[in-house]
Design a protein around this motif. Structure first.
Motif, PDB file in Angstrom:
ATOM      1  N   GLN A  14     -20.094  25.816  14.491  1.00 44.05           N
ATOM      2  CA  GLN A  14     -19.202  24.717  14.887  1.00 44.05           C
ATOM      3  C   GLN A  14     -19.682  23.381  14.326  1.00 44.05           C
ATOM      4  OE1 GLN A  14     -19.060  24.044  19.096  1.00 44.05           O
ATOM      5  NE2 GLN A  14     -17.749  22.251  18.943  1.00 44.05           N
ATOM      6  N   VAL A  15     -20.968  23.097  14.488  1.00 45.67           N
ATOM      7  CA  VAL A  15     -21.502  21.819  14.021  1.00 45.67           C
ATOM      8  C   VAL A  15     -21.524  21.756  12.496  1.00 45.67           C
ATOM      9  CG1 VAL A  15     -23.563  20.353  13.987  1.00 45.67           C
ATOM     10  CG2 VAL A  15     -22.843  21.443  16.112  1.00 45.67           C
ATOM     11  N   SER A  16     -21.764  22.882  11.837  1.00 43.75           N
ATOM     12  CA  SER A  16     -21.825  22.907  10.377  1.00 43.75           C
ATOM     13  C   SER A  16     -20.515  22.469   9.738  1.00 43.75           C
ATOM     14  CB  SER A  16     -22.180  24.314   9.882  1.00 43.75           C
ATOM     15  OG  SER A  16     -23.480  24.674  10.279  1.00 43.75           O
ATOM     16  N   LEU A  17     -19.416  22.692  10.454  1.00 43.71           N
ATOM     17  CA  LEU A  17     -18.095  22.400   9.887  1.00 43.71           C
ATOM     18  C   LEU A  17     -17.335  21.358  10.702  1.00 43.71           C
ATOM     19  CD1 LEU A  17     -17.069  26.076   8.984  1.00 43.71           C
ATOM     20  CD2 LEU A  17     -18.055  24.341   7.485  1.00 43.71           C
ATOM     21  N   ILE A  18     -18.034  20.568  11.501  1.00 45.61           N
ATOM     22  CA  ILE A  18     -17.360  19.568  12.321  1.00 45.61           C
ATOM     23  C   ILE A  18     -16.920  18.388  11.455  1.00 45.61           C
ATOM     24  CG2 ILE A  18     -19.453  18.284  12.961  1.00 45.61           C
ATOM     25  CD1 ILE A  18     -18.247  18.128  15.823  1.00 45.61           C
ATOM     26  N   THR A  19     -15.670  18.016  11.533  1.00 38.28           N
ATOM     27  CA  THR A  19     -15.125  16.914  10.732  1.00 38.28           C
ATOM     28  C   THR A  19     -14.450  15.895  11.652  1.00 38.28           C
ATOM     29  OG1 THR A  19     -13.093  18.203  10.396  1.00 38.28           O
ATOM     30  CG2 THR A  19     -14.757  18.287   8.651  1.00 38.28           C
TER      31      THR A  19
END
Length: 542
Positions: free
Chosen positions: A315-320
């Motif tokens: 989730q954090v790796s792809l949070i925009t």
């Protein structure tokens, strides 16, 4: 830390010999790079306001439209390295099949750990966690709570952990495979031949190398600017010297002279000892803060934060960001960090390639991604966790100091512990040694990239790059301080989001055709007639 010796034990290849023979005649890449950077210097000198405005506008556009690319690159590099380590490609050696590592496993790991120690650990080791503690990223916790402390560490791990070292790892793996196994020079462009074909021999290849040079330069200037700010803050605490712009520019000038002379001297042994001494100092101050600070809190925070980081990894790796405020936050923190790692990719990649000849790809991935990440996690938890606990207990105001000036956060935390006079001096020494032991290597890489990949850039070329690095850092501070340094790093690294993707694809394509797997391929009549396949003797054994 002058880097040399990116050759196999059989000696330099024909490509490497050719590059070395032409090292006194810099080509188009050198002159284009110098021209673009001089144009930037002239713009900054003649009209700093318009340059600052243009950079701000460009960065706002990039953050809002293609900022997600920085996230995809970091995550994609992690996926790629895990795949390579777990697959059959993990057995391939970075060199000939008969090569074995030059260094013992422990010595190799120690050199990787020493490479990760940088100015950023002083600049952000306290400032980032304490900032996130009082302003939790993306509103995921209430400010000043225990949950905010965990989220602060989680996002510090995200910015400084596997995502950063996966980017370095892809560069390092590509450079090591290209130089040690394929006999290419250390340029980025030849590594893309499987994708771009003959285009790498023309202007497309030249501009790829120009992008690498510019990104590397501005990555270095960002570190130099941060280092100058940290040194001036430390000198202010120790000796009462002002922290104004003039003092920081003087510090940049002195540090530039030191690392340029270091690069010109080529005294590998001396820099090696400096790096080892720096690592010992870092370990020493880390142990000191752990035991004089809130040890139990630090330990519990570390375990809990690791759990939070692991559970939210995808989730954090792809949070925009979905709002303007979120976009600005990402620009100041996550986007900047990912871009900073991209801009340092060529330099760190050359270093990793240098020390990893003879290692298998599986060993390389484990050593490069796991060990440095653990070091960063421990460092940020010890220093950032100490600051958080002190502010939670109401015995300090480190968060307010960081909000006013992030450069003061580390020294403000040390001021709450015993022997502050000694630890502040050690912190300043660390910043100086961090930069001198790394920036001379970066100067070498700039010289190598701009002179056809030769492993022996001339003293004139090295001097030019040393001076330009210092000048650009000073001008960016004048134009807009830390914000300008960050914007320069982010904008210069933007083309690398595409280049790294191509680099990863190219690496996989080359590995699939590696001679190591010739004995597993189907044999055709024409292969036997032309000896196109190499069948190792061990494959013929019963």
């Amino acid at each position: 830390m002058a880097i040399s010796g990116l050759t196999s034990e059989g000696g330099p290849s024909k490509a490497q010999q050719l590059a070395d023979s032409l090292r006194h005649r810099p080509g188009a890449v050198f002159y284009i790079s110098i021209g673009l950077i001089l144009a930037f210097v002239a713009w900054a000198g003649l009209s700093p306001e318009t340059l600052g405005g243009a950079m701000t506008s460009a960065m706002n556009w990039a953050s809002e439209t293609v900022g997600w690319a920085y996230l995809l690159v970091g995550f994609g590099c992690i996926v790629l390295l895990i795949y390579l380590a777990a697959s059959r490609f993990g057995r391939i050696r970075l060199g000939s099949d008969d090569d074995r590592p030059e260094h013992s496993t422990w010595a190799w790991i120690a050199m990787i750990v020493s490479a990760v120690m940088g100015i950023g650990l002083i600049s952000y080791g306290v400032a980032e966690p304490i900032t996130h503690f009082f302003a939790p990223p993306h509103g995921l916790a209430e400010p000043g709570t225990v949950e905010a402390a965990v989220r602060a560490m989680q996002f510090s791990y995200f910015d400084w952990g596997p995502h950063a070292w996966a980017i370095f790892g892809v560069f390092g793996l590509a450079i090591a495979y290209s130089t040690h196994r394929k006999g290419n020079t250390g340029l980025i462009s030849p590594m893309l031949r499987p994708v771009l074909g003959k285009l790498v021999d023309g202007w497309v290849g030249k501009f790829i190398d120009v992008f690498a040079i510019i990104a590397t330069l501005f990555g270095t200037t960002t570190s130099l600017g941060l280092g100058a700010a940290q040194i001036s803050e430390g000198l202010n605490r120790i000796m009462g010297i002002p922290t104004d712009l003039f003092v920081q520019i003087v510090i940049i000038a002195v540090i530039t002279v030191l690392f340029t002379l270091s690069a010109l001297s080529g005294v590998n042994r001396g820099i090696k000892y400096i790096s080892q001494f720096t690592m010992l100092l870092s370990i020493g101050i880390g142990i000191y803060v752990f035991f004089t600070g809130p040890s139990n809190f630090i330990t519990n925070l570390f375990v809990r934060s690791i759990g939070q980081y692991s559970s939210d990894f995808l989730q954090v790796s792809l949070i925009t960001p979905l709002t303007d405020e979120g976009s600005q936050w990402m620009q100041w923190w996550t986007y900047f960090m990912m871009a900073w790692w991209l801009s340092w990719g060529a330099f760190v990649g050359v270093f990793l390639a240098k020390i990893s000849r003879g290692r298998t790809i599986r060993e390389f991935v484990l050593g490069v991604m796991v060990v440095p990440s653990i070091v960063f996690f421990l460092w940020f938890t010890i220093f950032g966790g100490t600051a958080i606990r002190l502010d939670m207990a109401g015995v300090s105001n480190i968060g307010a100091a960081a909000a006013n000036d992030i450069n003061s956060a580390f020294f403000e935390m040390l001021a709450q512990l015993p022997l502050v006079e000694i630890t502040s001096v050690i912190a300043v020494i660390l910043v100086v040694l961090f930069f001198v032991s790394g920036a001379d290597a970066n100067t070498f890489v700039l010289g190598m990239l701009s002179t056809r990949g030769t492993l022996n850039p001339t003293r004139t070329v090295l001097s030019i790059w040393g001076v330009l690095t210092g000048v650009c850092a000073a001008l960016l501070l004048v134009v807009g301080g830390l914000a300008a340094l960050q914007q320069a790093a982010m904008l210069s690294a933007l083309p690398f989001t595409v280049i790294v993707a191509l680099l990863g694809y190219s690496l996989i394509k080359q590995l699939r055709e590696d001679p190591h797997f010739d004995h597993t391929k189907g044999v055709h009549r024409e292969d036997l007639a032309t000896a196109a396949l190499r069948v190792p003797s061990r494959a013929l054994r019963p």
